[in-house]
Write a protein that holds these residues in place. Structure first.
Motif, PDB file in Angstrom:
ATOM      1  N   PHE A 316      28.707  32.471  40.303  1.00 38.67           N
ATOM      2  CA  PHE A 316      29.799  33.384  40.605  1.00 38.67           C
ATOM      3  C   PHE A 316      31.145  32.685  40.483  1.00 38.67           C
ATOM      4  O   PHE A 316      31.311  31.546  40.902  1.00 38.67           O
ATOM      5  N   GLY A 317      32.111  33.425  39.909  1.00 36.49           N
ATOM      6  CA  GLY A 317      33.502  33.017  39.916  1.00 36.49           C
ATOM      7  C   GLY A 317      33.787  31.710  39.211  1.00 36.49           C
ATOM      8  O   GLY A 317      33.030  31.239  38.366  1.00 36.49           O
ATOM      9  N   GLY A 318      34.932  31.113  39.576  1.00 34.73           N
ATOM     10  CA  GLY A 318      35.346  29.853  38.979  1.00 34.73           C
ATOM     11  C   GLY A 318      36.796  29.899  38.525  1.00 34.73           C
ATOM     12  O   GLY A 318      37.486  30.916  38.632  1.00 34.73           O
ATOM     13  N   MET A 319      37.241  28.761  38.006  1.00 34.89           N
ATOM     14  CA  MET A 319      38.602  28.625  37.486  1.00 34.89           C
ATOM     15  C   MET A 319      38.529  28.148  36.043  1.00 34.89           C
ATOM     16  O   MET A 319      37.919  27.113  35.753  1.00 34.89           O
ATOM     17  N   SER A 320      39.122  28.924  35.129  1.00 31.73           N
ATOM     18  CA  SER A 320      39.167  28.549  33.721  1.00 31.73           C
ATOM     19  C   SER A 320      40.611  28.228  33.339  1.00 31.73           C
ATOM     20  O   SER A 320      41.520  28.267  34.171  1.00 31.73           O
ATOM     21  N   ARG A 321      40.834  27.937  32.055  1.00 32.63           N
ATOM     22  CA  ARG A 321      42.205  27.664  31.596  1.00 32.63           C
ATOM     23  C   ARG A 321      43.105  28.872  31.803  1.00 32.63           C
ATOM     24  O   ARG A 321      44.312  28.732  32.029  1.00 32.63           O
ATOM     25  N   ARG A 322      42.523  30.062  31.719  1.00 30.48           N
ATOM     26  CA  ARG A 322      43.335  31.282  31.805  1.00 30.48           C
ATOM     27  C   ARG A 322      43.488  31.793  33.227  1.00 30.48           C
ATOM     28  O   ARG A 322      44.189  32.774  33.446  1.00 30.48           O
ATOM     29  N   GLY A 323      42.831  31.150  34.173  1.00 30.64           N
ATOM     30  CA  GLY A 323      43.006  31.568  35.559  1.00 30.64           C
ATOM     31  C   GLY A 323      41.695  31.757  36.287  1.00 30.64           C
ATOM     32  O   GLY A 323      40.627  31.328  35.844  1.00 30.64           O
ATOM     33  N   VAL A 324      41.784  32.433  37.423  1.00 27.11           N
ATOM     34  CA  VAL A 324      40.625  32.650  38.287  1.00 27.11           C
ATOM     35  C   VAL A 324      39.704  33.703  37.670  1.00 27.11           C
ATOM     36  O   VAL A 324      40.160  34.707  37.133  1.00 27.11           O
ATOM     37  N   LEU A 325      38.398  33.464  37.770  1.00 27.17           N
ATOM     38  CA  LEU A 325      37.406  34.345  37.159  1.00 27.17           C
ATOM     39  C   LEU A 325      36.691  35.190  38.220  1.00 27.17           C
ATOM     40  O   LEU A 325      36.500  34.759  39.348  1.00 27.17           O
ATOM     41  N   GLY A 326      36.278  36.369  37.783  1.00 25.53           N
ATOM     42  CA  GLY A 326      35.443  37.223  38.628  1.00 25.53           C
ATOM     43  C   GLY A 326      34.050  37.361  38.054  1.00 25.53           C
ATOM     44  O   GLY A 326      33.259  38.175  38.530  1.00 25.53           O
ATOM     45  N   ALA A 327      33.732  36.563  37.039  1.00 22.84           N
ATOM     46  CA  ALA A 327      32.470  36.701  36.313  1.00 22.84           C
ATOM     47  C   ALA A 327      31.278  36.349  37.197  1.00 22.84           C
ATOM     48  O   ALA A 327      31.363  35.499  38.085  1.00 22.84           O
ATOM     49  N   ALA A 328      30.153  37.013  36.923  1.00 19.81           N
ATOM     50  CA  ALA A 328      28.890  36.738  37.605  1.00 19.81           C
ATOM     51  C   ALA A 328      27.786  36.686  36.553  1.00 19.81           C
ATOM     52  O   ALA A 328      27.755  37.513  35.638  1.00 19.81           O
ATOM     53  N   HIS A 329      26.900  35.709  36.675  1.00 24.14           N
ATOM     54  CA  HIS A 329      25.805  35.538  35.717  1.00 24.14           C
ATOM     55  C   HIS A 329      24.506  35.240  36.456  1.00 24.14           C
ATOM     56  O   HIS A 329      24.520  34.737  37.582  1.00 24.14           O
ATOM     57  N   ARG A 330      23.410  35.551  35.788  1.00 26.58           N
ATOM     58  CA  ARG A 330      22.072  35.318  36.353  1.00 26.58           C
ATOM     59  C   ARG A 330      21.238  34.551  35.345  1.00 26.58           C
ATOM     60  O   ARG A 330      21.158  34.932  34.172  1.00 26.58           O
TER      61      ARG A 330
END
Length: 504
Positions: A316-330
């Motif tokens: 869940f989530g994280g910080m990328s070059r473009r900013g804060v992420l809301g991504a979720a993966h399984r």
């Protein structure tokens, strides 16, 4: 008396010719297994249980060909039937588990639970003579024989006579506890099914055995120091170090007896630009070997969180070059591949996760503004949907969370933005505990710390490291005694304990 296993049928998948139902089995201590079964599988299980349960079996739901109702009454009626069938299956399975509390091999296989040995292999541990095999029965062992083996001072004639005499209550308790301590937790789980008296006798020793066999991996790091992976033994309170190809940007989770780590390795390009290369690793606990797995898809990121539920690892989530992420993966452990999930409603990094009752709680973190968050979202594993949860009483990022049964705890973290000049000067938030009425704080000044890791094992919660005015130790919460105890943390591990995971 509280049931040891609770079965829920939480959804279904409609195939072209049949329906598969999602069956989730949970225990009071938070363990969970998931399996997809069609009605034909249930019909076969019902027949397999006939020799063991006989007339005590629950009534099997009525059988009907899928699609027949759609032909007569349209799709809506058939959908209603499937939902009704879900309820009937859940009722049947819980009634069956209540009758067959020890869970025979057929029922365990149907529910997706790990299979236990069919019989006890006690001969090596107890040094039983080879000619004593006739006393062993399928899945049980005659305790009268064990009594004679433990009584080394008795004559052979006296031993033969004792074999025909039932054990007294005191003898049964002593012999049963001795056997369970000698053979280990796995065999004791089978051993306790011999009778109710045996089960009650080994109840306390089984908890002790689980404590002896439980393990927690702790990932720690500090400024200018290589990240260290250590194995903590809750029974002896000792640490064992391992070589780990990890960075300080790492998150850990455990499933199937293995440790899974999502880490980011800093890479320098030809132009001198630094970027993070994601890696996903599995640590084989038995062989103590690292294996590379497919990396998490999407943007390269750091400051994410991992959780394990069912047969999957979630990121869940994280910080990328473009900013804060809301991504979720399984990551599906059976297929060995990632898939994207619906994103979080509130994008965050530096967040904490905990699993409770088929739901993953994603707690706090840093929002796109850089400020600490008190947002809590919960992801329903089976329905694959996000839901809301009561917000934290205090905003926090970089916290650590864990669940012990249905008790959910959040420890440590920071109350102000990570890059703020006074980030370490501001007192860390207090411990919060989720109840039916929402979050409540626990008054414990020693647990107010930055950068700690937490994990639950064998009825205990452990909080590792971190710092406030000085480096912290290890704090242990015992659910039975309802008390905290402080343990020593080796100097080489003091500092930020980035993560902790109990092997499950």
């Amino acid at each position: 008396m509280e049931r040891e296993y609770v079965v829920e049928v939480l959804g279904h998948v409609q195939e072209r010719t049949h329906v598969k139902y999602c069956i989730v089995t949970s225990t009071a201590d938070g363990r969970q297994w998931q399996a997809y079964r069609r009605f034909r599988d249930l019909f076969e299980l019902h027949n397999l249980l006939r020799p063991k349960l006989g007339n005590s079996r629950a009534a099997l739901p009525a059988r009907r060909a899928y699609g027949f109702g759609k032909l007569l009454y349209g799709h809506e009626q058939d959908s209603d039937f499937v939902l009704e069938r879900q309820h009937e299956l859940q009722t049947y399975l819980n009634a069956t588990v209540a009758v067959d509390a020890a869970l025979c091999a057929s029922l365990r296989s149907f529910l997706g639970l790990p299979l236990l040995p069919e019989s006890l292999s006690l001969q090596p541990e107890l040094n039983i003579p080879s000619d004593a095999g006739k006393w062993k029965t399928h899945g049980k062992l005659d305790l009268r024989l064990l009594r004679t083996l433990f009584s080394s001072s008795l004559s052979s004639e006296r031993r033969k006579r004792l074999v025909g005499i039932p054990l007294s209550v005191v003898e049964l308790h002593d012999v049963a506890q001795t056997v369970s301590e000698m053979v280990g937790a796995a065999s004791t789980c089978v051993f306790r099914a011999a009778s109710r008296a045996v089960a009650e006798s080994v109840r306390r020793s089984l908890a002790y055995l689980l404590t002896c066999t439980s393990r927690i991996y702790v990932l720690s790091c500090w400024q200018g120091r290589t990240p260290a992976l250590s194995l903590f033994h809750p029974h002896t309170h000792t640490f064992e170090d391992f070589e780990a190809p990890l960075s300080s940007y790492s998150a850990v989770a455990s499933r199937g007896g293995n440790l899974f780590v999502l880490t980011a390795e800093d890479q320098v390009g030809s132009s001198g630009t630094t970027w993070s290369k994601p890696r996903f690793l599995r640590f084989d606990v038995m062989r103590r070997e690292w294996h590379a797995l497919p990396p998490r898809p999407g943007e390269s990121a750091t400051r994410y969180a991992l959780a394990a539920a069912g047969s999957s690892i979630y990121a869940f989530g994280g910080m990328s070059r473009r900013g804060v992420l809301g991504a979720a993966h399984r990551f599906d452990l059976r297929r060995g591949s990632w898939e994207a999930l619906p994103p979080m409603r509130c994008p965050r990094c530096d967040l904490a996760t905990a699993v409770r009752g088929g739901e993953i709680f994603v707690i706090g973190g840093s929002e796109a503004s850089g400020e600490a968050s008190n947002v809590v979202e919960r992801f329903h594993v089976t329905a694959r949907q996000w839901g809301s949860a009561p917000p934290l009483l205090q905003q926090r990022h970089s916290a650590s969370a864990t669940a012990l049964g249905y008790d959910l705890f959040v420890f440590g973290g920071g109350a102000v933005a990570r890059d703020h000049l006074l980030a370490d000067a501001v007192s860390p938030p207090m411990v919060e505990h989720l109840t039916e009425d929402g979050w409540e704080t626990l008054e414990s000044p020693t647990l107010q710390r930055h950068g700690c890791g937490a994990a639950a094992a064998a009825g205990q919660v452990f909080v590792f490291g971190g710092y406030s005015s000085e480096f912290a130790e290890v704090d242990r919460w015992d659910a039975e005694s309802q008390q905290w105890e402080t343990l020593r943390l080796p100097g080489r591990l003091r500092g930020v304990c980035a993560a902790a995971a109990a092997i499950s």
